[in-house]
Design a protein around this motif. Structure first.
Motif, PDB file in Angstrom:
ATOM      1  N   GLU A  77      -2.824 -12.867   3.262  1.00 44.59           N
ATOM      2  CA  GLU A  77      -1.577 -13.296   2.362  1.00 44.59           C
ATOM      3  C   GLU A  77      -1.124 -12.595   0.746  1.00 44.59           C
ATOM      4  N   TYR A  78      -2.308 -11.567   1.060  1.00 48.30           N
ATOM      5  CA  TYR A  78      -2.270 -10.304  -0.820  1.00 48.30           C
ATOM      6  C   TYR A  78      -2.091  -9.014  -0.313  1.00 48.30           C
ATOM      7  N   ARG A  79      -2.156  -8.333   1.170  1.00 43.95           N
ATOM      8  CA  ARG A  79      -3.079  -6.896   1.326  1.00 43.95           C
ATOM      9  C   ARG A  79      -1.343  -6.538   1.835  1.00 43.95           C
ATOM     10  N   TYR A  80      -0.132  -6.756   2.488  1.00 38.18           N
ATOM     11  CA  TYR A  80       0.528  -6.680   2.770  1.00 38.18           C
ATOM     12  C   TYR A  80       1.640  -6.424   1.588  1.00 38.18           C
ATOM     13  N   ASN A  81       1.332  -7.460   0.765  1.00 39.31           N
ATOM     14  CA  ASN A  81       2.667  -7.478  -0.355  1.00 39.31           C
ATOM     15  C   ASN A  81       2.156  -6.122  -1.535  1.00 39.31           C
ATOM     16  N   ILE A  82       0.507  -5.534  -1.439  1.00 43.67           N
ATOM     17  CA  ILE A  82       0.151  -5.007  -2.247  1.00 43.67           C
ATOM     18  C   ILE A  82       0.667  -3.516  -1.445  1.00 43.67           C
ATOM     19  N   ARG A  83       0.062  -3.469  -0.431  1.00 45.54           N
ATOM     20  CA  ARG A  83       1.165  -2.196   0.289  1.00 45.54           C
ATOM     21  C   ARG A  83       2.117  -2.189   0.275  1.00 45.54           C
ATOM     22  N   HIS A  84       3.028  -3.448  -0.049  1.00 48.46           N
ATOM     23  CA  HIS A  84       4.650  -3.177   0.238  1.00 48.46           C
ATOM     24  C   HIS A  84       5.107  -2.482  -0.641  1.00 48.46           C
ATOM     25  N   GLY A  85       4.243  -2.704  -2.416  1.00 49.00           N
ATOM     26  CA  GLY A  85       4.876  -2.444  -3.593  1.00 49.00           C
ATOM     27  C   GLY A  85       4.628  -0.802  -3.599  1.00 49.00           C
ATOM     28  N   TYR A  86       3.764  -0.107  -3.081  1.00 46.03           N
ATOM     29  CA  TYR A  86       3.095   1.144  -2.608  1.00 46.03           C
ATOM     30  C   TYR A  86       4.517   1.899  -1.618  1.00 46.03           C
ATOM     31  N   GLY A  87       5.118   1.212  -0.750  1.00 49.00           N
ATOM     32  CA  GLY A  87       6.166   1.796  -0.006  1.00 49.00           C
ATOM     33  C   GLY A  87       5.822   2.071   1.239  1.00 49.00           C
ATOM     34  N   LEU A  88       4.201   0.909   1.528  1.00 50.04           N
ATOM     35  CA  LEU A  88       3.407   1.742   3.308  1.00 50.04           C
ATOM     36  C   LEU A  88       3.803  -0.023   4.261  1.00 50.04           C
ATOM     37  N   GLU A  89       5.090  -0.699   3.648  1.00 56.63           N
ATOM     38  CA  GLU A  89       5.440  -1.658   4.360  1.00 56.63           C
ATOM     39  C   GLU A  89       7.268  -1.768   4.342  1.00 56.63           C
ATOM     40  N   GLY A  90       7.023  -3.333   5.362  1.00 57.01           N
ATOM     41  CA  GLY A  90       8.392  -3.694   5.584  1.00 57.01           C
ATOM     42  C   GLY A  90       9.544  -1.958   5.989  1.00 57.01           C
ATOM     43  N   ARG A 104       9.891   0.199   3.804  1.00 59.10           N
ATOM     44  CA  ARG A 104       9.281   1.850   3.004  1.00 59.10           C
ATOM     45  C   ARG A 104       9.567   2.087   2.235  1.00 59.10           C
ATOM     46  N   MET A 105      10.264   0.971   1.261  1.00 56.96           N
ATOM     47  CA  MET A 105      11.102   1.580  -0.114  1.00 56.96           C
ATOM     48  C   MET A 105      10.047   2.539  -1.475  1.00 56.96           C
ATOM     49  N   ASN A 106      10.145   3.191  -2.010  1.00 55.56           N
ATOM     50  CA  ASN A 106       9.282   3.371  -2.869  1.00 55.56           C
ATOM     51  C   ASN A 106       9.613   2.604  -3.794  1.00 55.56           C
ATOM     52  N   TYR A 107       8.933   1.587  -4.703  1.00 60.17           N
ATOM     53  CA  TYR A 107       9.526   0.997  -5.232  1.00 60.17           C
ATOM     54  C   TYR A 107       8.979   1.640  -7.326  1.00 60.17           C
ATOM     55  N   PRO A 108       9.989   1.755  -7.908  1.00 60.26           N
ATOM     56  CA  PRO A 108       9.648   1.981  -9.020  1.00 60.26           C
ATOM     57  C   PRO A 108       9.212   1.134 -10.410  1.00 60.26           C
ATOM     58  N   ALA A 109       7.750   1.287 -10.961  1.00 60.76           N
ATOM     59  CA  ALA A 109       7.377   0.772 -11.531  1.00 60.76           C
ATOM     60  C   ALA A 109       8.669  -0.213 -12.638  1.00 60.76           C
ATOM     61  N   TYR A 156       2.520  -5.953 -11.978  1.00 61.31           N
ATOM     62  CA  TYR A 156       1.292  -5.335 -12.678  1.00 61.31           C
ATOM     63  C   TYR A 156       0.645  -4.601 -11.861  1.00 61.31           C
ATOM     64  N   ASN A 157       1.180  -4.824 -10.238  1.00 62.60           N
ATOM     65  CA  ASN A 157       0.713  -3.494  -9.226  1.00 62.60           C
ATOM     66  C   ASN A 157       1.173  -2.427  -9.023  1.00 62.60           C
ATOM     67  N   LEU A 158       2.544  -2.496  -9.867  1.00 65.00           N
ATOM     68  CA  LEU A 158       3.564  -1.256  -9.720  1.00 65.00           C
ATOM     69  C   LEU A 158       3.573  -0.509 -10.725  1.00 65.00           C
ATOM     70  N   PHE A 159       2.891  -0.975 -11.675  1.00 61.77           N
ATOM     71  CA  PHE A 159       2.118  -0.456 -13.373  1.00 61.77           C
ATOM     72  C   PHE A 159       1.489   0.483 -12.963  1.00 61.77           C
ATOM     73  N   LEU A 160       0.124   0.095 -12.256  1.00 64.51           N
ATOM     74  CA  LEU A 160      -0.738   0.440 -11.747  1.00 64.51           C
ATOM     75  C   LEU A 160      -0.908   1.200 -10.478  1.00 64.51           C
ATOM     76  N   LYS A 161       0.271   1.789 -10.127  1.00 62.45           N
ATOM     77  CA  LYS A 161       0.622   2.431  -9.046  1.00 62.45           C
ATOM     78  C   LYS A 161       0.810   3.855  -9.957  1.00 62.45           C
ATOM     79  N   GLU A 162       1.926   3.094 -10.323  1.00 61.59           N
ATOM     80  CA  GLU A 162       2.312   4.761 -11.045  1.00 61.59           C
ATOM     81  C   GLU A 162       1.426   5.391 -12.390  1.00 61.59           C
ATOM     82  N   LEU A 163       0.320   4.227 -12.274  1.00 64.31           N
ATOM     83  CA  LEU A 163      -0.711   5.154 -13.784  1.00 64.31           C
ATOM     84  C   LEU A 163      -1.546   5.792 -12.284  1.00 64.31           C
ATOM     85  N   GLY A 164      -1.341   5.579 -11.944  1.00 65.17           N
ATOM     86  CA  GLY A 164      -2.090   6.766 -10.837  1.00 65.17           C
ATOM     87  C   GLY A 164      -3.196   5.857 -10.217  1.00 65.17           C
ATOM     88  N   LEU A 165      -3.277   4.955  -9.798  1.00 62.64           N
ATOM     89  CA  LEU A 165      -4.146   4.003  -8.510  1.00 62.64           C
ATOM     90  C   LEU A 165      -4.091   4.392  -7.370  1.00 62.64           C
TER      91      LEU A 165
END
Ligand code: SF4
Length: 200
Positions: free
Chosen positions: A77-90, A92-97, A44-53
Protein backbone atom coordinates in the motif's frame (compact mmCIF):
# COMPACT_ATOMS: atom_id res chain seq x y z
CA UNK A 1 24.46 22.07 -2.50
CA UNK A 2 22.80 19.03 -4.01
CA UNK A 3 25.78 16.75 -3.37
CA UNK A 4 24.96 15.89 0.24
CA UNK A 5 23.83 12.32 0.76
CA UNK A 6 21.15 12.13 3.38
CA UNK A 7 20.35 8.80 5.04
CA UNK A 8 17.17 7.63 6.78
CA UNK A 9 18.91 7.89 10.13
CA UNK A 10 19.77 11.57 9.58
CA UNK A 11 16.22 12.76 8.92
CA UNK A 12 15.15 13.20 12.55
CA UNK A 13 18.05 15.48 13.52
CA UNK A 14 18.01 17.43 10.25
CA UNK A 15 14.30 18.15 10.46
CA UNK A 16 14.43 19.07 14.14
CA UNK A 17 17.33 21.46 13.55
CA UNK A 18 16.54 23.04 10.18
CA UNK A 19 12.95 22.49 9.02
CA UNK A 20 10.09 24.98 8.98
CA UNK A 21 7.02 24.44 11.16
CA UNK A 22 4.93 22.60 8.53
CA UNK A 23 7.56 19.86 8.17
CA UNK A 24 8.37 19.67 11.87
CA UNK A 25 4.68 19.14 12.47
CA UNK A 26 4.46 16.32 9.89
CA UNK A 27 7.59 14.72 11.31
CA UNK A 28 6.27 14.97 14.85
CA UNK A 29 2.92 13.42 13.92
CA UNK A 30 4.63 10.63 12.02
CA UNK A 31 6.97 9.90 14.92
CA UNK A 32 4.29 10.16 17.60
CA UNK A 33 1.55 8.15 15.86
CA UNK A 34 3.49 5.91 13.47
CA UNK A 35 1.40 7.16 10.56
CA UNK A 36 0.54 10.07 8.26
CA UNK A 37 -2.51 10.44 6.08
CA UNK A 38 -2.31 10.74 2.29
CA UNK A 39 -1.68 14.46 1.79
CA UNK A 40 0.70 14.55 4.74
CA UNK A 41 2.77 11.76 3.19
CA UNK A 42 2.71 13.54 -0.14
CA UNK A 43 3.88 16.87 1.32
CA UNK A 44 6.59 15.27 3.48
CA UNK A 45 7.86 12.73 0.93
CA UNK A 46 8.52 15.43 -1.69
CA UNK A 47 10.16 17.69 0.90
CA UNK A 48 12.51 14.86 1.93
CA UNK A 49 13.23 14.02 -1.71
CA UNK A 50 14.25 17.61 -2.46
CA UNK A 51 16.28 17.72 0.74
CA UNK A 52 18.46 15.00 -0.76
CA UNK A 53 17.06 11.75 0.68
CA UNK A 54 17.55 9.09 -2.02
CA UNK A 55 14.61 6.78 -2.76
CA UNK A 56 16.22 3.70 -1.12
CA UNK A 57 16.70 5.71 2.07
CA UNK A 58 13.18 7.13 1.80
CA UNK A 59 11.78 3.58 1.74
CA UNK A 60 13.86 2.72 4.85
CA UNK A 61 12.70 5.91 6.57
CA UNK A 62 8.98 5.36 5.91
CA UNK A 63 9.13 1.63 6.67
CA UNK A 64 10.69 2.38 10.08
CA UNK A 65 8.31 5.26 10.78
CA UNK A 66 5.16 3.16 10.25
CA UNK A 67 6.06 1.31 13.42
CA UNK A 68 3.18 -1.10 13.82
CA UNK A 69 2.63 -1.91 10.13
CA UNK A 70 3.51 -5.27 8.59
CA UNK A 71 6.06 -5.42 5.76
CA UNK A 72 3.36 -6.91 3.59
CA UNK A 73 0.99 -3.97 4.07
CA UNK A 74 3.83 -1.48 3.61
CA UNK A 75 4.94 -3.08 0.36
CA UNK A 76 1.40 -3.37 -1.00
CA UNK A 77 0.00 0.00 0.00
CA UNK A 78 2.83 2.49 0.55
CA UNK A 79 5.93 1.51 -1.39
CA UNK A 80 4.37 2.47 -4.71
CA UNK A 81 3.32 5.93 -3.47
CA UNK A 82 6.74 6.76 -2.11
CA UNK A 83 8.43 5.64 -5.34
CA UNK A 84 5.78 7.51 -7.31
CA UNK A 85 6.83 10.74 -5.58
CA UNK A 86 10.36 10.07 -6.85
CA UNK A 87 9.10 9.70 -10.41
CA UNK A 88 9.75 5.95 -10.50
CA UNK A 89 6.19 4.68 -11.01
CA UNK A 90 3.19 5.43 -13.20
CA UNK A 91 3.76 8.38 -15.52
CA UNK A 92 7.25 8.86 -14.05
CA UNK A 93 6.78 12.56 -13.45
CA UNK A 94 9.49 14.46 -11.64
CA UNK A 95 7.22 16.05 -9.01
CA UNK A 96 8.68 19.16 -7.37
CA UNK A 97 8.34 19.63 -3.61
CA UNK A 98 5.37 21.85 -2.78
CA UNK A 99 5.93 25.57 -2.39
CA UNK A 100 4.29 27.57 0.39
CA UNK A 101 1.78 28.98 -2.13
CA UNK A 102 0.66 25.46 -3.03
CA UNK A 103 0.60 24.27 0.58
CA UNK A 104 -1.47 27.30 1.57
CA UNK A 105 -4.04 27.00 -1.19
CA UNK A 106 -4.31 23.35 -2.30
CA UNK A 107 -5.81 20.30 -0.58
CA UNK A 108 -7.10 22.08 2.51
CA UNK A 109 -6.58 19.89 5.61
CA UNK A 110 -9.51 18.55 7.63
CA UNK A 111 -9.48 18.11 11.42
CA UNK A 112 -7.74 14.71 11.24
CA UNK A 113 -5.01 15.88 8.85
CA UNK A 114 -1.47 17.06 9.60
CA UNK A 115 -0.54 18.59 6.25
CA UNK A 116 -0.87 22.24 5.26
CA UNK A 117 0.73 25.34 6.80
CA UNK A 118 0.40 25.61 10.60
CA UNK A 119 0.31 29.42 10.38
CA UNK A 120 -2.74 29.26 8.20
CA UNK A 121 -4.41 26.02 9.23
CA UNK A 122 -3.87 25.69 12.99
CA UNK A 123 -6.10 27.25 15.63
CA UNK A 124 -4.41 29.99 17.69
CA UNK A 125 -4.09 27.59 20.63
CA UNK A 126 -2.49 24.84 18.58
CA UNK A 127 -0.17 27.29 16.84
CA UNK A 128 0.99 28.71 20.17
CA UNK A 129 1.73 25.22 21.54
CA UNK A 130 3.57 24.33 18.33
CA UNK A 131 5.72 27.48 18.59
CA UNK A 132 6.71 26.48 22.12
CA UNK A 133 7.14 22.78 21.36
CA UNK A 134 9.14 23.12 18.14
CA UNK A 135 11.00 26.42 18.64
CA UNK A 136 10.78 27.34 22.34
CA UNK A 137 9.35 30.80 21.58
CA UNK A 138 8.57 33.03 24.57
CA UNK A 139 5.32 34.93 25.12
CA UNK A 140 6.31 38.16 23.36
CA UNK A 141 7.77 36.26 20.37
CA UNK A 142 4.53 34.28 20.11
CA UNK A 143 2.44 37.49 20.20
CA UNK A 144 4.49 38.97 17.38
CA UNK A 145 3.98 35.85 15.23
CA UNK A 146 0.25 35.69 16.01
CA UNK A 147 -0.13 39.35 14.96
CA UNK A 148 1.33 38.53 11.51
CA UNK A 149 -0.88 35.46 11.23
CA UNK A 150 -3.97 37.49 12.08
CA UNK A 151 -3.20 39.77 9.14
CA UNK A 152 -2.80 36.75 6.87
CA UNK A 153 0.96 37.26 6.52
CA UNK A 154 1.90 33.60 6.95
CA UNK A 155 5.24 33.86 5.18
CA UNK A 156 6.19 36.82 7.38
CA UNK A 157 5.38 34.75 10.47
CA UNK A 158 7.43 31.82 9.19
CA UNK A 159 10.37 34.09 8.25
CA UNK A 160 10.26 35.72 11.67
CA UNK A 161 10.64 32.33 13.37
CA UNK A 162 13.67 31.66 11.16
CA UNK A 163 15.19 35.00 12.26
CA UNK A 164 14.41 34.57 15.95
CA UNK A 165 15.77 31.04 16.20
CA UNK A 166 18.95 31.73 14.24
CA UNK A 167 19.70 34.99 16.03
CA UNK A 168 19.21 33.17 19.32
CA UNK A 169 21.88 30.67 18.27
CA UNK A 170 24.16 33.59 17.45
CA UNK A 171 24.72 32.43 13.89
CA UNK A 172 22.98 35.22 12.06
CA UNK A 173 22.76 38.96 11.65
CA UNK A 174 20.39 40.79 9.36
CA UNK A 175 16.95 39.78 8.25
CA UNK A 176 15.24 37.07 6.25
CA UNK A 177 16.61 33.75 5.07
CA UNK A 178 19.71 35.29 3.50
CA UNK A 179 20.37 38.21 5.86
CA UNK A 180 19.06 40.57 3.18
CA UNK A 181 15.34 40.29 3.73
CA UNK A 182 14.42 37.19 1.69
CA UNK A 183 11.10 35.82 2.98
CA UNK A 184 9.99 32.17 3.07
CA UNK A 185 8.29 31.00 -0.12
CA UNK A 186 9.26 27.33 -0.02
CA UNK A 187 9.87 24.89 2.85
CA UNK A 188 13.02 23.56 1.16
CA UNK A 189 14.47 27.08 0.83
CA UNK A 190 13.91 27.55 4.57
CA UNK A 191 15.72 24.27 5.22
CA UNK A 192 18.61 25.05 2.87
CA UNK A 193 19.16 28.53 4.33
CA UNK A 194 19.21 27.13 7.84
CA UNK A 195 21.55 24.30 6.84
CA UNK A 196 23.95 26.70 5.11
CA UNK A 197 24.14 28.94 8.17
CA UNK A 198 25.12 25.93 10.28
CA UNK A 199 28.03 25.15 7.90
CA UNK A 200 29.35 28.73 7.92
FE1 SF4 B 1 5.74 25.67 5.70
FE2 SF4 B 1 5.69 27.78 4.07
FE3 SF4 B 1 3.92 27.58 6.08
FE4 SF4 B 1 6.51 28.09 6.56
S1 SF4 B 1 5.04 29.42 5.45
S2 SF4 B 1 5.22 26.61 7.65
S3 SF4 B 1 7.51 26.87 5.00
S4 SF4 B 1 4.07 26.23 4.29
Amino acid sequence: DGSTTVTAGMVDALVKTHAPMCMKNLHHTLTATGHLKHYGRLQYNLFLKELGLPVEEALVFWRRSFKSMTDDKFNKEYRYNIRHGYGLEGRRMNYPAKSCARILTQDQPGPQDSHGCPFRHFSTTNLSSAMVQHYGLNQSEQSEILASVKQGHYHVACTRIFEITHQRQGVKKGTGLDGRGETVTHPNRYFESSWKLAQA
